[in-house]
Design a protein around this motif. Sequence first.
Motif, PDB file in Angstrom:
ATOM      1  N   GLU A 196      33.256  47.557  18.002  1.00 47.52           N
ATOM      2  CA  GLU A 196      34.467  48.347  17.778  1.00 47.52           C
ATOM      3  C   GLU A 196      35.361  48.327  19.020  1.00 47.52           C
ATOM      4  O   GLU A 196      36.584  48.254  18.921  1.00 47.52           O
ATOM      5  CB  GLU A 196      34.060  49.789  17.444  1.00 47.52           C
ATOM      6  CG  GLU A 196      35.187  50.722  17.138  1.00 47.52           C
ATOM      7  CD  GLU A 196      34.691  52.128  16.830  1.00 47.52           C
ATOM      8  OE1 GLU A 196      35.483  53.059  17.041  1.00 47.52           O
ATOM      9  OE2 GLU A 196      33.530  52.289  16.401  1.00 47.52           O
ATOM     10  N   VAL A 197      34.743  48.406  20.191  1.00 50.49           N
ATOM     11  CA  VAL A 197      35.464  48.390  21.462  1.00 50.49           C
ATOM     12  C   VAL A 197      34.800  47.351  22.372  1.00 50.49           C
ATOM     13  O   VAL A 197      33.944  47.683  23.182  1.00 50.49           O
ATOM     14  CB  VAL A 197      35.442  49.784  22.141  1.00 50.49           C
ATOM     15  CG1 VAL A 197      36.235  49.759  23.442  1.00 50.49           C
ATOM     16  CG2 VAL A 197      35.972  50.862  21.209  1.00 50.49           C
ATOM     17  N   PRO A 198      35.191  46.086  22.246  1.00 44.75           N
ATOM     18  CA  PRO A 198      34.562  45.066  23.087  1.00 44.75           C
ATOM     19  C   PRO A 198      35.006  45.175  24.549  1.00 44.75           C
ATOM     20  O   PRO A 198      36.150  45.535  24.830  1.00 44.75           O
ATOM     21  CB  PRO A 198      35.038  43.742  22.481  1.00 44.75           C
ATOM     22  CG  PRO A 198      36.299  44.068  21.774  1.00 44.75           C
ATOM     23  CD  PRO A 198      36.170  45.506  21.312  1.00 44.75           C
ATOM     24  N   GLU A 199      34.077  44.872  25.427  1.00 42.03           N
ATOM     25  CA  GLU A 199      34.426  44.767  26.846  1.00 42.03           C
ATOM     26  C   GLU A 199      35.339  43.557  27.016  1.00 42.03           C
ATOM     27  O   GLU A 199      35.035  42.474  26.535  1.00 42.03           O
ATOM     28  CB  GLU A 199      33.168  44.540  27.692  1.00 42.03           C
ATOM     29  CG  GLU A 199      33.492  44.173  29.125  1.00 42.03           C
ATOM     30  CD  GLU A 199      32.346  43.496  29.859  1.00 42.03           C
ATOM     31  OE1 GLU A 199      32.517  43.258  31.063  1.00 42.03           O
ATOM     32  OE2 GLU A 199      31.315  43.197  29.253  1.00 42.03           O
ATOM     33  N   ILE A 200      36.454  43.756  27.690  1.00 46.28           N
ATOM     34  CA  ILE A 200      37.326  42.651  28.086  1.00 46.28           C
ATOM     35  C   ILE A 200      37.840  43.001  29.475  1.00 46.28           C
ATOM     36  O   ILE A 200      38.581  43.964  29.640  1.00 46.28           O
ATOM     37  CB  ILE A 200      38.507  42.441  27.114  1.00 46.28           C
ATOM     38  CG1 ILE A 200      38.001  42.167  25.704  1.00 46.28           C
ATOM     39  CG2 ILE A 200      39.401  41.313  27.616  1.00 46.28           C
ATOM     40  CD1 ILE A 200      39.093  42.141  24.640  1.00 46.28           C
ATOM     41  N   GLN A 201      37.410  42.222  30.459  1.00 44.84           N
ATOM     42  CA  GLN A 201      37.860  42.414  31.832  1.00 44.84           C
ATOM     43  C   GLN A 201      38.410  41.090  32.335  1.00 44.84           C
ATOM     44  O   GLN A 201      37.802  40.050  32.122  1.00 44.84           O
ATOM     45  CB  GLN A 201      36.709  42.869  32.723  1.00 44.84           C
ATOM     46  CG  GLN A 201      36.151  44.219  32.314  1.00 44.84           C
ATOM     47  CD  GLN A 201      35.065  44.684  33.250  1.00 44.84           C
ATOM     48  OE1 GLN A 201      35.220  44.594  34.466  1.00 44.84           O
ATOM     49  NE2 GLN A 201      33.980  45.163  32.700  1.00 44.84           N
ATOM     50  N   VAL A 202      39.552  41.153  32.991  1.00 40.23           N
ATOM     51  CA  VAL A 202      40.228  39.947  33.470  1.00 40.23           C
ATOM     52  C   VAL A 202      40.296  39.988  34.997  1.00 40.23           C
ATOM     53  O   VAL A 202      40.710  40.991  35.577  1.00 40.23           O
ATOM     54  CB  VAL A 202      41.653  39.838  32.889  1.00 40.23           C
ATOM     55  CG1 VAL A 202      42.358  38.597  33.411  1.00 40.23           C
ATOM     56  CG2 VAL A 202      41.607  39.850  31.368  1.00 40.23           C
ATOM     57  N   VAL A 203      39.904  38.862  35.599  1.00 40.75           N
ATOM     58  CA  VAL A 203      39.936  38.725  37.048  1.00 40.75           C
ATOM     59  C   VAL A 203      40.867  37.566  37.391  1.00 40.75           C
ATOM     60  O   VAL A 203      40.741  36.471  36.826  1.00 40.75           O
ATOM     61  CB  VAL A 203      38.519  38.449  37.597  1.00 40.75           C
ATOM     62  CG1 VAL A 203      38.546  38.229  39.094  1.00 40.75           C
ATOM     63  CG2 VAL A 203      37.568  39.580  37.221  1.00 40.75           C
ATOM     64  N   ASP A 204      41.799  37.801  38.307  1.00 42.20           N
ATOM     65  CA  ASP A 204      42.647  36.723  38.813  1.00 42.20           C
ATOM     66  C   ASP A 204      41.803  35.820  39.703  1.00 42.20           C
ATOM     67  O   ASP A 204      41.041  36.303  40.535  1.00 42.20           O
ATOM     68  CB  ASP A 204      43.803  37.281  39.642  1.00 42.20           C
ATOM     69  CG  ASP A 204      44.802  38.062  38.823  1.00 42.20           C
ATOM     70  OD1 ASP A 204      44.829  37.883  37.589  1.00 42.20           O
ATOM     71  OD2 ASP A 204      45.557  38.855  39.403  1.00 42.20           O
ATOM     72  N   VAL A 205      41.959  34.519  39.534  1.00 42.91           N
ATOM     73  CA  VAL A 205      41.256  33.556  40.377  1.00 42.91           C
ATOM     74  C   VAL A 205      42.186  33.218  41.536  1.00 42.91           C
ATOM     75  O   VAL A 205      43.243  32.620  41.335  1.00 42.91           O
ATOM     76  CB  VAL A 205      40.867  32.295  39.570  1.00 42.91           C
ATOM     77  CG1 VAL A 205      40.205  31.272  40.473  1.00 42.91           C
ATOM     78  CG2 VAL A 205      39.954  32.674  38.396  1.00 42.91           C
ATOM     79  N   ALA A 206      41.801  33.604  42.740  1.00 47.79           N
ATOM     80  CA  ALA A 206      42.667  33.437  43.904  1.00 47.79           C
ATOM     81  C   ALA A 206      42.609  32.023  44.471  1.00 47.79           C
ATOM     82  O   ALA A 206      43.637  31.468  44.852  1.00 47.79           O
ATOM     83  CB  ALA A 206      42.286  34.450  44.982  1.00 47.79           C
ATOM     84  N   THR A 207      41.426  31.445  44.516  1.00 47.40           N
ATOM     85  CA  THR A 207      41.271  30.127  45.120  1.00 47.40           C
ATOM     86  C   THR A 207      39.972  29.504  44.627  1.00 47.40           C
ATOM     87  O   THR A 207      39.175  30.171  43.974  1.00 47.40           O
ATOM     88  CB  THR A 207      41.303  30.209  46.666  1.00 47.40           C
ATOM     89  OG1 THR A 207      41.401  28.895  47.201  1.00 47.40           O
ATOM     90  CG2 THR A 207      40.100  30.927  47.218  1.00 47.40           C
ATOM     91  N   GLY A 208      39.790  28.240  44.940  1.00 49.10           N
ATOM     92  CA  GLY A 208      38.572  27.555  44.522  1.00 49.10           C
ATOM     93  C   GLY A 208      38.719  26.055  44.670  1.00 49.10           C
ATOM     94  O   GLY A 208      39.536  25.565  45.451  1.00 49.10           O
ATOM     95  N   ASN A 209      37.954  25.323  43.887  1.00 50.02           N
ATOM     96  CA  ASN A 209      37.907  23.868  43.948  1.00 50.02           C
ATOM     97  C   ASN A 209      39.108  23.275  43.205  1.00 50.02           C
ATOM     98  O   ASN A 209      39.193  23.371  41.979  1.00 50.02           O
ATOM     99  CB  ASN A 209      36.592  23.389  43.338  1.00 50.02           C
ATOM    100  CG  ASN A 209      36.424  21.896  43.380  1.00 50.02           C
ATOM    101  OD1 ASN A 209      37.313  21.162  43.802  1.00 50.02           O
ATOM    102  ND2 ASN A 209      35.268  21.434  42.939  1.00 50.02           N
ATOM    103  N   LEU A 210      40.018  22.655  43.935  1.00 45.52           N
ATOM    104  CA  LEU A 210      41.226  22.084  43.342  1.00 45.52           C
ATOM    105  C   LEU A 210      40.892  21.060  42.264  1.00 45.52           C
ATOM    106  O   LEU A 210      41.565  21.012  41.227  1.00 45.52           O
ATOM    107  CB  LEU A 210      42.109  21.457  44.426  1.00 45.52           C
ATOM    108  CG  LEU A 210      43.436  20.881  43.956  1.00 45.52           C
ATOM    109  CD1 LEU A 210      44.302  21.938  43.278  1.00 45.52           C
ATOM    110  CD2 LEU A 210      44.187  20.264  45.127  1.00 45.52           C
ATOM    111  N   ALA A 211      39.859  20.262  42.460  1.00 44.11           N
ATOM    112  CA  ALA A 211      39.466  19.266  41.451  1.00 44.11           C
ATOM    113  C   ALA A 211      39.062  19.960  40.147  1.00 44.11           C
ATOM    114  O   ALA A 211      39.392  19.485  39.053  1.00 44.11           O
ATOM    115  CB  ALA A 211      38.323  18.391  41.969  1.00 44.11           C
ATOM    116  N   TYR A 212      38.375  21.086  40.243  1.00 47.73           N
ATOM    117  CA  TYR A 212      37.993  21.845  39.045  1.00 47.73           C
ATOM    118  C   TYR A 212      39.234  22.391  38.348  1.00 47.73           C
ATOM    119  O   TYR A 212      39.355  22.318  37.131  1.00 47.73           O
ATOM    120  CB  TYR A 212      37.029  22.982  39.413  1.00 47.73           C
ATOM    121  CG  TYR A 212      36.478  23.711  38.212  1.00 47.73           C
ATOM    122  CD1 TYR A 212      35.403  23.193  37.502  1.00 47.73           C
ATOM    123  CD2 TYR A 212      37.030  24.909  37.778  1.00 47.73           C
ATOM    124  CE1 TYR A 212      34.883  23.850  36.401  1.00 47.73           C
ATOM    125  CE2 TYR A 212      36.526  25.571  36.684  1.00 47.73           C
ATOM    126  CZ  TYR A 212      35.447  25.043  35.989  1.00 47.73           C
ATOM    127  OH  TYR A 212      34.945  25.693  34.892  1.00 47.73           O
TER     128      TYR A 212
END
Length: 106
Positions: A81-97
């Motif tokens: 009825e109330v699903p968990e939905i959490q959003v995280v901004d991705v600040a940095t990481g592997n450019l190739a990915y």
Amino acid sequence: MTTHFRLIFTTCANENEARLLAQHLVKEKLAACVNILPTIESIYMWEGEVTQAKESKLLIKTKSEKMNEVIQTIKKLHSYEVPEIQVVDVATGNLAYFNWMDEVLN
């Protein structure tokens, strides 16, 4: 480096539901990849009582512009009825990915 990617978390009632949701998101090009943590234990308040349940956790990798559609899809297909939905901004990481994600999600 600032990215235009998001990591969205949700939980599902079981591994089968998690797999179906993950497959739908990837097939529809709403997510480049979805990791399924098949069994987690959650303890939470629901309707005034402490509840304990085995669930599956999804880690959904997507682009910022697809985020709202991912959220709507989770709400539409989810059994909760109330699903968990959490959003995280991705600040940095592997450019190739990130380049791979751009290719997959175009």
